[in-house]
Design a protein around this motif. Structure first.
Motif, PDB file in Angstrom:
ATOM      1  N   LYS A  46      25.779  29.849-134.363  1.00 38.92           N
ATOM      2  CA  LYS A  46      26.979  29.496-135.113  1.00 38.92           C
ATOM      3  C   LYS A  46      28.007  28.852-134.192  1.00 38.92           C
ATOM      4  CE  LYS A  46      30.506  31.543-138.123  1.00 38.92           C
ATOM      5  NZ  LYS A  46      31.034  32.813-138.701  1.00 38.92           N
ATOM      6  N   ALA A  47      28.509  27.698-134.579  1.00 36.43           N
ATOM      7  CA  ALA A  47      29.536  27.024-133.786  1.00 36.43           C
ATOM      8  C   ALA A  47      30.873  27.733-133.989  1.00 36.43           C
ATOM      9  CB  ALA A  47      29.649  25.559-134.199  1.00 36.43           C
ATOM     10  N   ALA A  48      31.621  27.875-132.912  1.00 31.82           N
ATOM     11  CA  ALA A  48      32.937  28.511-132.989  1.00 31.82           C
ATOM     12  C   ALA A  48      33.865  27.824-132.005  1.00 31.82           C
ATOM     13  CB  ALA A  48      32.827  30.000-132.674  1.00 31.82           C
ATOM     14  N   THR A  49      35.150  27.761-132.346  1.00 31.96           N
ATOM     15  CA  THR A  49      36.092  27.092-131.459  1.00 31.96           C
ATOM     16  C   THR A  49      36.166  27.813-130.115  1.00 31.96           C
ATOM     17  OG1 THR A  49      37.905  28.375-132.409  1.00 31.96           O
ATOM     18  CG2 THR A  49      37.482  26.198-133.340  1.00 31.96           C
ATOM     19  N   ARG A  50      36.364  27.027-129.067  1.00 30.01           N
ATOM     20  CA  ARG A  50      36.380  27.569-127.715  1.00 30.01           C
ATOM     21  C   ARG A  50      37.422  26.855-126.871  1.00 30.01           C
ATOM     22  NH1 ARG A  50      31.221  28.398-129.493  1.00 30.01           N
ATOM     23  NH2 ARG A  50      30.066  30.132-128.560  1.00 30.01           N
ATOM     24  N   ASP A  51      37.963  27.579-125.897  1.00 33.82           N
ATOM     25  CA  ASP A  51      38.785  26.945-124.882  1.00 33.82           C
ATOM     26  C   ASP A  51      37.862  26.137-123.979  1.00 33.82           C
ATOM     27  OD1 ASP A  51      41.125  28.139-125.766  1.00 33.82           O
ATOM     28  OD2 ASP A  51      40.887  29.872-124.445  1.00 33.82           O
ATOM     29  N   VAL A  52      38.325  24.976-123.551  1.00 30.29           N
ATOM     30  CA  VAL A  52      37.553  24.144-122.629  1.00 30.29           C
ATOM     31  C   VAL A  52      38.376  23.920-121.362  1.00 30.29           C
ATOM     32  CG1 VAL A  52      36.464  21.905-122.230  1.00 30.29           C
ATOM     33  CG2 VAL A  52      36.315  22.979-124.486  1.00 30.29           C
ATOM     34  N   TYR A  53      37.824  24.319-120.247  1.00 25.02           N
ATOM     35  CA  TYR A  53      38.435  24.080-118.941  1.00 25.02           C
ATOM     36  C   TYR A  53      37.649  22.939-118.306  1.00 25.02           C
ATOM     37  CZ  TYR A  53      40.339  28.746-119.763  1.00 25.02           C
ATOM     38  OH  TYR A  53      40.969  29.834-120.314  1.00 25.02           O
ATOM     39  N   LEU A  54      38.310  21.792-118.134  1.00 22.10           N
ATOM     40  CA  LEU A  54      37.617  20.616-117.621  1.00 22.10           C
ATOM     41  C   LEU A  54      38.316  20.145-116.346  1.00 22.10           C
ATOM     42  CD1 LEU A  54      36.260  17.665-119.713  1.00 22.10           C
ATOM     43  CD2 LEU A  54      37.303  17.296-117.494  1.00 22.10           C
ATOM     44  N   TYR A  55      37.579  20.104-115.267  1.00 22.79           N
ATOM     45  CA  TYR A  55      38.136  19.730-113.968  1.00 22.79           C
ATOM     46  C   TYR A  55      37.479  18.456-113.451  1.00 22.79           C
ATOM     47  CZ  TYR A  55      39.836  24.488-114.256  1.00 22.79           C
ATOM     48  OH  TYR A  55      40.451  25.633-114.683  1.00 22.79           O
ATOM     49  N   VAL A  56      38.288  17.585-112.862  1.00 24.20           N
ATOM     50  CA  VAL A  56      37.779  16.373-112.213  1.00 24.20           C
ATOM     51  C   VAL A  56      37.784  16.643-110.715  1.00 24.20           C
ATOM     52  CG1 VAL A  56      38.009  13.882-111.976  1.00 24.20           C
ATOM     53  CG2 VAL A  56      38.881  15.019-114.028  1.00 24.20           C
ATOM     54  N   ILE A  57      36.597  16.750-110.143  1.00 26.37           N
ATOM     55  CA  ILE A  57      36.500  17.112-108.732  1.00 26.37           C
ATOM     56  C   ILE A  57      35.532  16.171-108.019  1.00 26.37           C
ATOM     57  CG2 ILE A  57      36.893  19.548-109.318  1.00 26.37           C
ATOM     58  CD1 ILE A  57      33.846  19.847-108.354  1.00 26.37           C
ATOM     59  N   SER A  58      35.488  16.298-106.703  1.00 28.72           N
ATOM     60  CA  SER A  58      34.518  15.568-105.890  1.00 28.72           C
ATOM     61  C   SER A  58      34.625  14.067-106.161  1.00 28.72           C
ATOM     62  CB  SER A  58      33.114  16.106-106.141  1.00 28.72           C
ATOM     63  OG  SER A  58      32.238  15.716-105.116  1.00 28.72           O
ATOM     64  N   GLY A  59      33.512  13.326-106.114  1.00 28.38           N
ATOM     65  CA  GLY A  59      33.557  11.885-106.309  1.00 28.38           C
ATOM     66  C   GLY A  59      34.497  11.234-105.313  1.00 28.38           C
ATOM     67  N   PHE A  60      35.258  10.232-105.774  1.00 30.50           N
ATOM     68  CA  PHE A  60      36.291   9.615-104.935  1.00 30.50           C
ATOM     69  C   PHE A  60      37.586  10.379-105.206  1.00 30.50           C
ATOM     70  CE2 PHE A  60      39.460   6.354-103.803  1.00 30.50           C
ATOM     71  CZ  PHE A  60      39.023   6.077-102.502  1.00 30.50           C
ATOM     72  N   LYS A  61      37.863  11.376-104.371  1.00 27.95           N
ATOM     73  CA  LYS A  61      38.884  12.379-104.664  1.00 27.95           C
ATOM     74  C   LYS A  61      40.275  11.807-104.911  1.00 27.95           C
ATOM     75  CE  LYS A  61      36.444  16.062-102.249  1.00 27.95           C
ATOM     76  NZ  LYS A  61      36.518  17.129-101.215  1.00 27.95           N
ATOM     77  N   GLU A  62      40.587  10.690-104.254  1.00 29.01           N
ATOM     78  CA  GLU A  62      41.923  10.113-104.426  1.00 29.01           C
ATOM     79  C   GLU A  62      42.193   9.679-105.862  1.00 29.01           C
ATOM     80  OE1 GLU A  62      39.829   9.545-102.037  1.00 29.01           O
ATOM     81  OE2 GLU A  62      40.804   9.338-100.093  1.00 29.01           O
ATOM     82  N   ARG A  63      41.124   9.451-106.641  1.00 26.01           N
ATOM     83  CA  ARG A  63      41.276   9.009-108.025  1.00 26.01           C
ATOM     84  C   ARG A  63      41.258  10.179-109.019  1.00 26.01           C
ATOM     85  NH1 ARG A  63      42.424   4.747-105.808  1.00 26.01           N
ATOM     86  NH2 ARG A  63      41.323   2.748-106.033  1.00 26.01           N
ATOM     87  N   ASN A  64      40.950  11.367-108.562  1.00 30.10           N
ATOM     88  CA  ASN A  64      40.778  12.489-109.494  1.00 30.10           C
ATOM     89  C   ASN A  64      42.038  12.821-110.296  1.00 30.10           C
ATOM     90  OD1 ASN A  64      38.177  12.569-108.653  1.00 30.10           O
ATOM     91  ND2 ASN A  64      38.349  14.445-107.460  1.00 30.10           N
ATOM     92  N   PRO A  65      43.234  12.841-109.677  1.00 29.42           N
ATOM     93  CA  PRO A  65      44.431  13.119-110.486  1.00 29.42           C
ATOM     94  C   PRO A  65      44.635  12.079-111.590  1.00 29.42           C
ATOM     95  CG  PRO A  65      44.891  13.466-108.160  1.00 29.42           C
ATOM     96  CD  PRO A  65      43.552  12.805-108.227  1.00 29.42           C
TER      97      PRO A  65
END
Length: 213
Positions: free
Chosen positions: A184-203
């Motif tokens: 059964k699908a249910a609403t959820r909090d989503v914590y999404l982080y942009v990390i690694s890669g080219f770090k200067e662009r993450n913000p």
């Protein structure tokens, strides 16, 4: 590991609706026998973590890329993670980074203990997008120096839409999973982080996603 004064300071200096996600000490996860991590886990929670009060969000238990899946030992570790302490509910996420974890056995265990499996995306690590907890914890790692906002507009649109679907309890069709979706699908909090890669662009990528959402 932080001192109690640090947690207290973080709590006082942030807005009322701010939520911290902590990374647990590697001494708990970087070991041959996970079932023996109990003392380290107890010390971590006794270090002042609970001083964050309602601002304490998910705790990321990150495993080494060389750590292989052993169902019995991994379940023994999950049993050590407290669902609550002193009435304060806790949220746990496990970041597994070896291909051996791409198995329905892991998903069954994570759902049994209501622990999220970290969705690692746009990286060399195995992508496991199965929903296993009342929340979703995603770490996207594909930012590029060539893109002013880290990701192209198309990629940002795609991640914004995936975030919306995950928040609705739906696993996006274009993400890799290991087992059948929840009944059964249910609403959820989503914590999404942009990390690694080219770090200067993450913000910039994170702010672009916030704007789209």
């Amino acid at each position: 590991m932080q001192k109690p004064a640090s947690y207290e300071k973080w709590y006082q200096e942030t807005p009322d609706d701010f939520v911290f996600s902590l990374k647990a000490p590697r001494y708990a996860t970087n070991r041959k026998v996970l079932a023996e991590a109990g003392d380290t886990i107890e010390r971590f929670f006794a270090s002042g973590v609970l001083l964050l009060k309602q601002k304490l969000g998910p705790i990321n238990w990150q495993f080494a890329p060389t750590k292989k899946f052993d169902a019995d030992d991994f379940e023994a570790f999950l049993k050590l993670l407290p669902a609550s302490i002193e009435g304060q509910k806790l949220r746990h996420a496990v970041e597994v980074r070896h291909d051996s974890f791409r198995t329905p056995e892991l998903i069954a265990l994570a759902r049994k203990y209501k622990v999220a499996v970290v969705l690692a995306a746009d990286s060399e690590y195995p992508q496991i997008a199965d929903i296993t907890a009342p929340f979703v914890y995603a770490r996207i790692m594909g930012t590029s120096e060539k893109q002013a906002k880290g990701y192209s507009t198309k990629a940002l649109d795609a991640w914004a839409e995936r975030a919306r679907q995950l928040a609705a309890g739906i696993t996006p069709d274009d993400l890799e999973t290991c087992a059948e979706p929840p009944a059964k699908a249910a609403t959820r909090d989503v914590y999404l982080y942009v990390i690694s890669g080219f770090k200067e662009r993450n913000p910039a990528a994170a702010m672009a996603l916030l704007k789209k959402l």
